[in-house]
Design an enzyme around this catalytic site. Structure first.
Site, PDB file in Angstrom:
ATOM      1  N   LYS A   1      39.216 -11.251 -12.685  1.00 22.77           N
ATOM      2  CA  LYS A   1      39.586 -12.646 -12.975  1.00 22.77           C
ATOM      3  C   LYS A   1      39.411 -12.893 -14.464  1.00 22.77           C
ATOM      4  CE  LYS A   1      38.684 -16.782 -10.242  1.00 22.77           C
ATOM      5  NZ  LYS A   1      37.565 -17.489  -9.624  1.00 22.77           N
TER       6      LYS A   1
HETATM    7  C1  E4P Z   1      38.939 -20.351  -8.306  1.00 23.77           C
HETATM    8  O1  E4P Z   1      39.045 -19.156  -8.148  1.00 23.77           O
HETATM    9  C2  E4P Z   1      37.711 -21.033  -8.730  1.00 23.77           C
HETATM   10  O2  E4P Z   1      36.602 -20.245  -8.361  1.00 23.77           O
HETATM   11  C3  E4P Z   1      37.486 -22.362  -8.050  1.00 23.77           C
HETATM   12  O3  E4P Z   1      38.507 -22.698  -7.159  1.00 23.77           O
HETATM   13  C4  E4P Z   1      36.995 -23.456  -8.934  1.00 23.77           C
HETATM   14  O4  E4P Z   1      36.856 -24.627  -8.183  1.00 23.77           O
HETATM   15  P1  E4P Z   1      35.955 -25.885  -8.638  1.00 23.77           P
HETATM   16  O5  E4P Z   1      36.787 -26.762  -9.464  1.00 23.77           O
HETATM   17  O6  E4P Z   1      35.583 -26.523  -7.322  1.00 23.77           O
HETATM   18  O7  E4P Z   1      34.770 -25.314  -9.368  1.00 23.77           O
END
Ligand code: E4P
Length: 232
Positions: A84
């Site tokens: 990522k």
């Molecule tokens: C995506 O891969 C992220 O880990 C995640 O969806 C972030 O979400 P949040 O805005 O609830 O932290």
């Protein structure tokens, strides 16, 4: 639409896998920070034993060489790791280099369709627009999902849209209707999707009617046996 769980909590991942609905897992440094007792590598190794679907492992380095070092390390943990990488100038370069090396990636922190288009062109396998964080600042996050899905389809790009930062079940329905290839959900949203007051009430009602019918049957057959005994 594939469903991923957005967590680093092993118990939550096992639970959703046991329901037969788990297609993959996304983690990030904030989600890892909520776990305790294991290193990030150990958490990732364990997750990859639970699911053979894509498991996202996020780099924290901000320079290209650092991202490449961390990503190559993650990619060795298991075949289903997706590195990522945040959307940025260095992130795009890292995505392109990972693509050239055959390492699969998920571009994170996407907030516009143009960012998603760039990530796809750089070779990202997964494009993660953050729906909830846009909604939080009074912008309709689902618009980015709809736009990016159309762009991927019109131009036959080799990337999948992953609706991220999902906050509630309505987001899931909307992402599915928008044609998102994947949505990643917190454990709580999976639970919210399962339950409905009428479903839960119906289960209780069916059980109670079943018990009543069985008791009535037992009472009738007891009375019939008693009558047969006294007539002898
Ligand atoms: C995506 O891969 C992220 O880990 C995640 O969806 C972030 O979400 P949040 O805005 O609830 O932290």
């Amino acid at each position: 639409m594939k469903l991923f769980i957005d967590t680093a909590d092993i118990d939550e991942i096992r639970k959703v896998a046991s329901w037969g609905v788990l297609d993959g897992v996304t983690t990030n440094p904030s989600l890892f920070a909520k776990t305790s007792g294991m290193t990030y590598d150990e958490v990732l190794r364990e997750i990859c034993q639970i699911t053979s679907g894509p498991v996202s492992a996020e780099v924290v380095a901000e320079d290209v060489e650092g991202m490449l070092r961390e990503g190559r390390h993650f990619a060795k943990i298991a075949d289903n790791i997706y590195v990522k990488v945040p959307m940025s100038e260095t992130g795009l370069e890292a995505l392109a280099r990972f693509h050239a090396e055959g390492i699969r990636t998920n571009c994170t922190l996407i907030f516009t369709a143009n960012q998603g288009l760039l990530a796809a062109k750089a070779g990202a396998n997964l494009l993660s627009p953050f729906v909830g964080r846009l909604d939080d600042i009074n912008q309709d996050g689902m618009i980015v999902i709809r736009e990016l899905v159309s762009i991927v389809e019109i131009h036959e790009l080799d990337s999948e849209v992953l609706a991220a930062s999902i906050r509630n079940p309505l987001h899931v329905t909307q992402a599915a209707l928008a044609g998102s290839h994947i949505a990643t959900l917190p454990f709580k949203v999976f639970q919210q999707m399962i339950h409905h007051p009428l479903t839960d009430k119906g289960i209780v009602q069916f059980r109670s009617d079943w018990d009543k019918a069985r008791k009535a049957l037992e009472a009738r057959s007891g009375a019939a046996a008693g009558a047969a005994g006294s007539s002898r």
